[in-house]
Design an enzyme around this catalytic site. Structure first.
Site, PDB file in Angstrom:
ATOM      1  N   GLU A  24      74.813  36.687  72.694  1.00 32.94           N
ATOM      2  CA  GLU A  24      75.631  37.863  72.996  1.00 32.94           C
ATOM      3  C   GLU A  24      75.598  38.519  71.561  1.00 32.94           C
ATOM      4  OE1 GLU A  24      79.878  37.218  74.561  1.00 32.94           O
ATOM      5  OE2 GLU A  24      80.309  38.280  72.505  1.00 32.94           O
ATOM      6  N   ALA A  58      83.695  50.640  75.428  1.00 32.19           N
ATOM      7  CA  ALA A  58      84.496  51.430  76.338  1.00 32.19           C
ATOM      8  C   ALA A  58      84.625  52.855  76.051  1.00 32.19           C
ATOM      9  CB  ALA A  58      86.178  50.762  76.390  1.00 32.19           C
ATOM     10  N   ARG A 115      88.303  41.193  83.039  1.00 24.71           N
ATOM     11  CA  ARG A 115      89.434  42.072  83.308  1.00 24.71           C
ATOM     12  C   ARG A 115      89.577  42.805  82.144  1.00 24.71           C
ATOM     13  NH1 ARG A 115      95.370  39.973  81.667  1.00 24.71           N
ATOM     14  NH2 ARG A 115      94.336  40.287  79.826  1.00 24.71           N
ATOM     15  N   ASP A 117      90.929  43.425  77.662  1.00 25.64           N
ATOM     16  CA  ASP A 117      92.009  43.208  77.127  1.00 25.64           C
ATOM     17  C   ASP A 117      93.058  44.321  77.250  1.00 25.64           C
ATOM     18  OD1 ASP A 117      91.202  40.877  75.755  1.00 25.64           O
ATOM     19  OD2 ASP A 117      90.036  41.977  73.955  1.00 25.64           O
ATOM     20  N   TYR A 151      87.594  29.664  80.278  1.00 26.33           N
ATOM     21  CA  TYR A 151      88.261  29.492  79.047  1.00 26.33           C
ATOM     22  C   TYR A 151      88.360  27.859  79.096  1.00 26.33           C
ATOM     23  CZ  TYR A 151      89.216  34.440  78.340  1.00 26.33           C
ATOM     24  OH  TYR A 151      88.981  35.718  78.031  1.00 26.33           O
ATOM     25  N   HIS A 155      93.094  30.477  79.134  1.00 23.84           N
ATOM     26  CA  HIS A 155      93.344  31.604  78.730  1.00 23.84           C
ATOM     27  C   HIS A 155      94.699  31.979  78.173  1.00 23.84           C
ATOM     28  CE1 HIS A 155      93.829  36.261  79.083  1.00 23.84           C
ATOM     29  NE2 HIS A 155      92.657  36.451  79.071  1.00 23.84           N
ATOM     30  N   LYS A 171      87.596  33.210  91.248  1.00 23.92           N
ATOM     31  CA  LYS A 171      86.668  34.036  90.463  1.00 23.92           C
ATOM     32  C   LYS A 171      85.469  33.781  91.281  1.00 23.92           C
ATOM     33  CE  LYS A 171      87.292  35.069  86.349  1.00 23.92           C
ATOM     34  NZ  LYS A 171      87.084  34.807  84.953  1.00 23.92           N
ATOM     35  N   GLN A 218      87.352  36.263  60.128  1.00 25.28           N
ATOM     36  CA  GLN A 218      87.062  36.695  61.521  1.00 25.28           C
ATOM     37  C   GLN A 218      87.111  35.391  62.357  1.00 25.28           C
ATOM     38  OE1 GLN A 218      82.546  37.156  62.233  1.00 25.28           O
ATOM     39  NE2 GLN A 218      83.187  39.167  62.545  1.00 25.28           N
TER      40      GLN A 218
END
Length: 293
Positions: A24, A58, A115, A117, A151, A155, A171, A218
């Site tokens: 990722e 976004a 979804r 945040d 998760y 979650h 899902k 982090q």
């Protein structure tokens, strides 16, 4: 290539095959920085990942979304299959259709449906309250392979583990064909979650997400956000080396490697590595598991 087809091919082979390795990355915050990510991409793609997921940038509409631009470069210039993250909480159906058209025109076939945040500075829209809503809507109109997030330790907004599995099942029923887990530092927690998925007859591959500990502050922020717990061994690493950057890097990489090896010799179909855009992390991990994946 659709990621679901990749896993189907591996499952249908008569002899044991290499398990998947995926990364990722996140798009730069500024358009001018897109050029600077070439070094990272060059190293990552030299490591021959099965696919690379790109987190969602976004704002600005589909045609100006840095996630899509970066995914196009990964596919067209580096010839690695990208997975595009797509959130839905702050978008309506017309905006999602715009994203889908741009993805289709770019030849991008894989979407990690999320979804997203909650953001007090952005208005939530009522079209898609859950990732399953996004998948169900897009699957009726567009030809994508949909991946979903999961998760292992619930979650942060889940009522309990039973509800977590019920939502995950919904899902998958909506069309998620591969599940990528949030970061997890406790393999026992992942194995318990994996068994719960089997009991619920969730047939999609469940791929554990691993993030090497290289920056204490982090990691603590990420754990707070996603609900992952600190195993005792993990806590000792943070406590012993958080003030020593080099020592924390080495110890964190060793912990991640031992975790990955334990997963690979168990019943997992692949590893998803959260690189944090650090090519050194990916290279060190790949060197450590070169002969076992």
């Amino acid at each position: 290539m659709k990621i679901s087809e990749l896993y189907q091919t591996k499952q249908n082979q008569e002899t044991p095959s290499k398990k998947t390795l995926s990364f990722e990355i996140f798009p730069p915050k500024k358009d001018s920085e897109l050029k600077n990510i070439d070094k990272t991409l060059s190293v990552l793609c030299e490591l021959n990942p099965d696919y690379i997921s790109v987190t969602f940038g976004a704002g600005g509409g589909a045609n100006r979304n840095r996630t899509i631009e970066l995914a196009k470069r990964i596919k067209q210039e580096y010839h690695v299959e990208p997975v595009v993250h797509l959130t839905c909480l702050h978008y309506d159906k017309a905006e999602i259709d715009e994203f889908a058209r741009v993805l289709t025109n770019a030849g991008l076939q894989n979407v990690l449906a999320l979804r997203g945040d909650k953001n007090p500075n952005m208005r939530e829209k009522e079209s898609f309250l859950h990732a399953s809503d996004l998948i169900a809507y897009m699957k009726d109109k567009w030809d994508f392979c949909f991946l979903g997030a999961c998760y292992p330790e619930c979650h942060p907004e889940s009522e309990d583990k039973v509800c977590e599995i019920k939502h995950l099942k919904a899902k998958v029923n909506a069309g998620a064909e591969v599940l990528l887990s949030q970061l997890c530092f406790d393999n026992h927690a992942f194995f318990r979650f994996q068994e719960a998925c089997r009991i619920a007859d969730i047939q999609a591959p469940v791929i554990p997400g691993i993030m090497p500990v290289i920056n204490a502050a982090q990691i603590k922020r990420m754990i707070t956000m996603c609900g992952a717990t600190f195993p005792v061994r993990f806590q000792k690493i943070i406590q012993a080396y958080e003030s020593n950057k080099e020592a924390l890097f080495d110890a964190g990489m060793s912990y991640a490697l031992s975790q990955i090896i334990d997963l690979l010799v168990s019943d997992v179909e692949g590893i998803h590595l959260y690189t944090m855009n650090n090519p050194l992390v990916a290279r060190r991990i790949c060197e450590g598991i070169r002969n076992i994946i």
